[in-house]
Write an enzyme that holds these catalytic residues in place. Structure first.
Site, PDB file in Angstrom:
ATOM      1  N   ARG A  35       0.859  -1.202   0.000  1.00  0.00           N
ATOM      2  CA  ARG A  35       0.000   0.000   0.000  1.00  0.00           C
ATOM      3  C   ARG A  35       0.885   1.238   0.000  1.00  0.00           C
ATOM      4  NH1 ARG A  35      -1.403   1.718   4.592  1.00  0.00           N
ATOM      5  NH2 ARG A  35      -2.183  -0.236   5.452  1.00  0.00           N
TER       6      ARG A  35
ATOM      7  N   TYR B 127     -16.115  17.422 -15.470  1.00  0.00           N
ATOM      8  CA  TYR B 127     -16.392  15.991 -15.581  1.00  0.00           C
ATOM      9  C   TYR B 127     -17.430  15.630 -14.506  1.00  0.00           C
ATOM     10  CZ  TYR B 127     -15.758  10.978 -15.185  1.00  0.00           C
ATOM     11  OH  TYR B 127     -15.991   9.633 -15.116  1.00  0.00           O
TER      12      TYR B 127
ATOM     13  N   ASP C 100      -6.994  19.145 -14.636  1.00  0.00           N
ATOM     14  CA  ASP C 100      -7.299  17.792 -15.091  1.00  0.00           C
ATOM     15  C   ASP C 100      -6.876  17.719 -16.563  1.00  0.00           C
ATOM     16  OD1 ASP C 100      -8.494  15.486 -16.155  1.00  0.00           O
ATOM     17  OD2 ASP C 100     -10.203  15.590 -14.797  1.00  0.00           O
TER      18      ASP C 100
ATOM     19  N   LYS D  49      -8.117   6.637 -19.488  1.00  0.00           N
ATOM     20  CA  LYS D  49      -8.386   7.184 -20.824  1.00  0.00           C
ATOM     21  C   LYS D  49      -7.120   7.074 -21.687  1.00  0.00           C
ATOM     22  CE  LYS D  49     -12.209   7.951 -18.631  1.00  0.00           C
ATOM     23  NZ  LYS D  49     -12.503   9.207 -17.943  1.00  0.00           N
TER      24      LYS D  49
HETATM   25  C1  LIG Z   1     -12.912   9.600 -16.624  1.00  0.00           C
HETATM   26  C2  LIG Z   1     -12.515  10.926 -16.106  1.00  0.00           C
HETATM   27  C3  LIG Z   1     -12.273  11.131 -14.737  1.00  0.00           C
HETATM   28  C4  LIG Z   1     -12.483  10.046 -13.696  1.00  0.00           C
HETATM   29  O1  LIG Z   1     -11.602   8.987 -13.834  1.00  0.00           O
HETATM   30  P1  LIG Z   1     -11.944   7.438 -13.494  1.00  0.00           P
HETATM   31  O2  LIG Z   1     -10.703   6.745 -13.899  1.00  0.00           O
HETATM   32  O3  LIG Z   1     -13.155   7.063 -14.282  1.00  0.00           O
HETATM   33  O4  LIG Z   1     -12.209   7.383 -12.024  1.00  0.00           O
HETATM   34  C5  LIG Z   1     -11.856  12.387 -14.337  1.00  0.00           C
HETATM   35  N1  LIG Z   1     -11.717  13.405 -15.214  1.00  0.00           N
HETATM   36  C6  LIG Z   1     -11.950  13.242 -16.533  1.00  0.00           C
HETATM   37  C7  LIG Z   1     -11.768  14.393 -17.454  1.00  0.00           C
HETATM   38  C8  LIG Z   1     -12.351  12.012 -17.024  1.00  0.00           C
HETATM   39  O5  LIG Z   1     -12.614  11.855 -18.337  1.00  0.00           O
END
Ligand SMILES: *Cc1c(COP(=O)(O)O)cnc(C)c1O
Length: 378
Positions: A48, A101, A173, A198
């Site tokens: 962890r 998001y 982000d 992504k």
């Molecule tokens: C998918 C996404 C998230 C969240 O991520 P997860 O891996 O689904 O928890 C946060 N910000 C953006 C822009 C995203 O596309």
């Protein structure tokens, strides 16, 4: 410093000292033998706290974003949650995008708010509006750029100045752009967040998230919370993201090439009333995008002149584009935000138009992508 592609392949990933394995092994272990009490080998004690496969990913993503430290989590949301709880306390305030998001909006408005954190949603395209949303209690200014699904563009350097004046942490982000197309820390951000689910992972086979920070002390603070809260990336997940990062540059170039062709097709199509892509000279964020992005990526949204049912029909008619949520994988995806990813935003400040379709343009043969869209549009 080595170039981006070299760092993506080698940073944090020297061949395994014992066997010479060129690729970082998946260290599937919870604990580590100690050489006498407290005699840790390379600092590893319990997975962890740290695991060598995760360390490789953390060093690699930090090198790609130009940060002092990277930290890998079980999901993008886990990364965001750890950041918010490390930095905020009851009575604090956060400014978030008015088209954030959905998961970020939910985390702030439904979870953090319960713990006494207040928030304001502001349009990230308007630095004056973000400045006006700042209060003495504001601890974080949070932006996404480009945004989802409207692909609005925030001026990172401009908003970094707003955050600096406010004494607030500036979080970007960078999920849609990736470090290959956009480098927020170099433009003044304090923290970069990714859903590595992504483009970083890039193959639609893993859920993960990372934080990258410019400041070592903040990095230590976040590492303390990462261990204390425990939402870490497992070794196999970390390995999949590491593997994805090696090809990030070539994938993003091809995603961008294919998206440009898709945009050309949509722009000429009589049934399409508007194409949303930061690379289009007519896009309201185009000038800022040109300044801070090297290319414009694989996400394209468009609106149908005939309204919501027409948009739903297009989503239902594609054959190569898979109808589904998520984005950033090698395969092309299509979705209807108002009824799928953004359904919960109906009636709120984050509601999206019903005639909108979002594409995550993949890296299949571009003529096949174009042919499928043409037949779906009819
Ligand atoms: C998918 C996404 C998230 C969240 O991520 P997860 O891996 O689904 O928890 C946060 N910000 C953006 C822009 C995203 O596309």
């Amino acid at each position: 410093m080595h170039g981006f592609e070299t760092r993506a392949i080698h940073a944090g990933q020297a061949p395994d000292p014992r066997t010479g394995a060129v690729i970082t092994p998946i260290y599937a272990t919870s604990t580590y033998a100690q050489d006498g009490v407290g005699g840790l080998r390379e600092g590893y004690e319990y997975s962890r706290t740290a695991n060598p496969t995760r360390t490789a990913l953390e060093e690699c993503i930090a090198a790609l974003e130009g940060g002092a430290r990277g930290l890998a989590f079980a999901s993008g949301m886990a990364a965001e949650d750890t950041l918010l709880r490390a930095v905020l306390k009851p009575g604090d305030h956060i400014v978030i995008p008015d088209d954030a998001y959905g998961g970020t909006f939910r985390l702030v408005s439904k979870i953090a708010q319960k713990w006494g954190v207040d928030w304001t949603a502001a349009p990230v395209t308007d630095a004056a509006a973000v400045r006006a949303a700042v209060r003495p209690e504001t601890k974080i200014i949070w932006v996404e750029t480009p945004t989802n699904p409207l692909l609005s563009v925030a001026d990172i350097a401009g908003l970094a100045a707003v955050a600096r004046d406010a004494g607030a942490l500036f979080v970007v982000d960078n999920t849609f752009a990736t470090p290959y197309l956009q480098q927020p820390l170099a433009l003044g951000a304090d923290v970069v967040v990714h859903s590595t689910t992504k483009y970083c992972g890039g193959h639609s086979d893993v859920i993960g998230g990372v934080l990258v920070v410019a400041d070592t002390a903040l990095g230590d603070e976040l590492a303390y919370h990462q261990n204390a809260m425990g939402a870490v990336a497992g070794p196999f997940d970390a390995w999949l993201v590491l593997r994805g990062l090696k090809t990030l540059a070539v994938r993003m170039d091809r995603h961008s090439d294919n998206a440009e062709r898709v945009v050309q097709l949509l722009e000429r199509h009589p049934r399409v009333s508007q194409v949303l892509y930061p690379g289009l000279p007519g896009h309201p964020g185009h000038d800022v995008a040109v300044k801070q992005m090297s290319r414009f990526g694989g996400m394209v949204s468009f609106r149908l002149g005939d309204g919501e049912q027409a948009a739903v029909d297009v989503c239902n008619r594609t054959k190569l584009f898979t109808l589904g949520e998520s984005l950033g994988g090698i395969e092309s995806l299509i979705e209807h935000p108002a009824r799928m990813t953004h359904a919960s935003a109906a009636g709120s400040q984050l509601e999206v138009p019903g005639d909108l379709v979002r594409l995550s343009v993949g890296i299949e043969t571009v003529d096949d992508i174009l042919a499928d869209l043409s037949q779906a549009l009819g």
